[in-house]
Design an enzyme around this catalytic site. Sequence first.
Site, short mmCIF file in Angstrom:
data_model
loop_
_atom_site.label_atom_id
_atom_site.label_comp_id
_atom_site.label_asym_id
_atom_site.label_seq_id
_atom_site.Cartn_x
_atom_site.Cartn_y
_atom_site.Cartn_z
N HIS A 24 0.82 -1.21 0.00
CA HIS A 24 0.00 0.00 0.00
C HIS A 24 0.86 1.27 0.00
O HIS A 24 0.53 2.25 0.66
CB HIS A 24 -0.94 0.05 1.20
CG HIS A 24 -1.62 -1.25 1.52
ND1 HIS A 24 -2.12 -2.08 0.55
CD2 HIS A 24 -1.88 -1.86 2.71
CE1 HIS A 24 -2.67 -3.13 1.14
NE2 HIS A 24 -2.53 -3.04 2.42
N HIS A 78 -8.43 -10.58 12.13
CA HIS A 78 -8.36 -9.39 11.26
C HIS A 78 -8.77 -9.81 9.86
O HIS A 78 -8.28 -10.82 9.34
CB HIS A 78 -6.94 -8.86 11.29
CG HIS A 78 -6.71 -7.60 10.53
ND1 HIS A 78 -7.71 -6.67 10.26
CD2 HIS A 78 -5.58 -7.09 9.96
CE1 HIS A 78 -7.20 -5.67 9.58
NE2 HIS A 78 -5.90 -5.90 9.37
N GLU A 80 -8.46 -8.05 6.96
CA GLU A 80 -7.70 -7.55 5.81
C GLU A 80 -7.18 -8.72 4.97
O GLU A 80 -6.81 -9.77 5.50
CB GLU A 80 -6.54 -6.66 6.29
CG GLU A 80 -5.91 -5.87 5.17
CD GLU A 80 -4.94 -4.82 5.65
OE1 GLU A 80 -4.43 -4.07 4.81
OE2 GLU A 80 -4.69 -4.73 6.88
N ASP A 82 -4.59 -9.71 3.41
CA ASP A 82 -3.34 -10.44 3.59
C ASP A 82 -3.46 -11.51 4.67
O ASP A 82 -2.57 -12.37 4.79
CB ASP A 82 -2.18 -9.49 3.89
CG ASP A 82 -2.46 -8.51 5.01
OD1 ASP A 82 -3.62 -8.14 5.21
OD2 ASP A 82 -1.50 -8.09 5.68
N HIS A 145 -5.61 -2.00 13.07
CA HIS A 145 -5.84 -0.70 12.45
C HIS A 145 -7.10 -0.69 11.58
O HIS A 145 -7.30 0.24 10.79
CB HIS A 145 -4.63 -0.28 11.60
CG HIS A 145 -4.32 -1.28 10.51
ND1 HIS A 145 -4.16 -0.89 9.20
CD2 HIS A 145 -4.15 -2.61 10.51
CE1 HIS A 145 -3.89 -1.94 8.44
NE2 HIS A 145 -3.88 -2.99 9.23
N ASP A 164 -2.44 -7.41 13.77
CA ASP A 164 -1.45 -6.56 13.08
C ASP A 164 -0.63 -5.69 14.04
O ASP A 164 0.23 -4.94 13.58
CB ASP A 164 -2.15 -5.67 12.06
CG ASP A 164 -2.13 -6.28 10.66
OD1 ASP A 164 -1.57 -7.37 10.50
OD2 ASP A 164 -2.69 -5.67 9.74
N TYR A 192 7.21 -0.21 10.84
CA TYR A 192 5.85 -0.75 10.81
C TYR A 192 4.90 0.16 11.59
O TYR A 192 3.82 0.54 11.10
CB TYR A 192 5.88 -2.16 11.40
CG TYR A 192 4.60 -2.94 11.29
CD1 TYR A 192 4.38 -3.78 10.21
CD2 TYR A 192 3.63 -2.88 12.29
CE1 TYR A 192 3.21 -4.53 10.12
CE2 TYR A 192 2.47 -3.61 12.20
CZ TYR A 192 2.27 -4.43 11.11
OH TYR A 192 1.11 -5.17 11.02
N HIS A 225 2.43 -10.43 11.36
CA HIS A 225 3.55 -10.20 10.44
C HIS A 225 4.85 -10.27 11.24
O HIS A 225 4.92 -9.79 12.37
CB HIS A 225 3.47 -8.83 9.78
CG HIS A 225 2.35 -8.66 8.81
ND1 HIS A 225 2.28 -9.33 7.61
CD2 HIS A 225 1.26 -7.86 8.85
CE1 HIS A 225 1.19 -8.96 6.96
NE2 HIS A 225 0.54 -8.07 7.70
#
Length: 406
Positions: A24, A78, A80, A82, A145, A164, A192, A225
């Site tokens: 992103h 989460h 998102e 990924d 987030h 995250d 990050y 991550h």
Amino acid sequence: MNPIELSKNVYWVGAIDWMTRDFHGYSTDRGTTYNAYLIIDEKVTLIDTVKEGYRRELMNRIRNIIDPKKIDYLVVNHVEMDHSGVLPDVIREVEPEKVICSKMGHKALMKHFHEADWPYHVVTPGEEMSLGEKTLSFVETRMLHWPDSMFTYLKEDQILFSSDAFGEHLASSERFDDEVNQDVLMYEATKYYANILTLYSPLVKKLIKQVQDMHLPIKMIAPDHGVIWRKNPGKILEAYSRWCVNEGNGKALVIYDSMWHSTEMMAKSIAAGLLDKGINYKLVNLQVNHRSNVMCDVLEASAIILGCPTLNNGMLPRMAGFLMYMRGLRPTNKIGAAFGSFGWSGEAVKLMNTAMKEMNFTLVHKGLKVQYVPEHGHLEECVELGHAVGQALLDMKEGKDIEAVI
């Protein structure tokens, strides 16, 4: 394709992405991982999945431990993509008894995948769920987030699966914090936070207090991550406690772009003024520094000095793009100033000042602009701008109030 054991019957089964270099607009020069975790108990539980394209890697690691069809619960911390990109395929293959998510997670899953018939189990903050010998509890972390975000805590093993938060974009064959270079680890953890969580710092502050008030013993933090914090989870918790209050390090950043070196000349003279005041500084030329790396420095700096010549009644594209990116992340508690050269209009300094005021920076100089090429007297003015910022930083260190000039 070997899974990695975190503690007895708790495994990392995620995927390593060695190739990605952009997330992103955030440069991921060291790649990333998509972490997923498998808990073997009476109710076998998978926590999170992986990005589309990595399903086979995930499932092969799971198969090295257990038949995937024996998975009973699937926790979605989460939504998102990924972490949920392969979720429909995994659900079809596994046919779990429950898909566990937060209230907002349920809404997000419906908006992403439009599957009303999945066996959703919406948990409430603090809810506990027995897996047999082990117990899960859930902490809602809205807007860290995304609105759907939550943590999952494994009570008996004292592992916090932190979605995250507390992660890094770092591809590595090593899975734990004590196995990797510590300078690299903390740089990537800083980057990050700077590029993903700075905007949400007030919520991070509340969350850290919430976790402290819950008195959860945490032996290990397992993010979605990067590496798993097993040796010193307190190290990343302490860093987040500092970052979320925008506690600067007393240094100044001179961030600039230049067309024909005039603005660059001004930047170097401003730096000389900072040095006169004993202030450590860093010169950052946007031509050779990616915006996400610059934000890593912005997170910890105490003063931001922006320099840009005027182009077409505006700023150079790199500075305009960087300011848009930085404004979206909203760093706070910064001293600011602006400078730049111009040919016949000179709007860039005013535009940079306006952007910093919108971020609530304390501007300690009205801004300095020079037509075409600076002469010696102009460069002396640049040194004085450096003095003004340097003195403000010294005053801040002594706890004095800093007054904005504009």
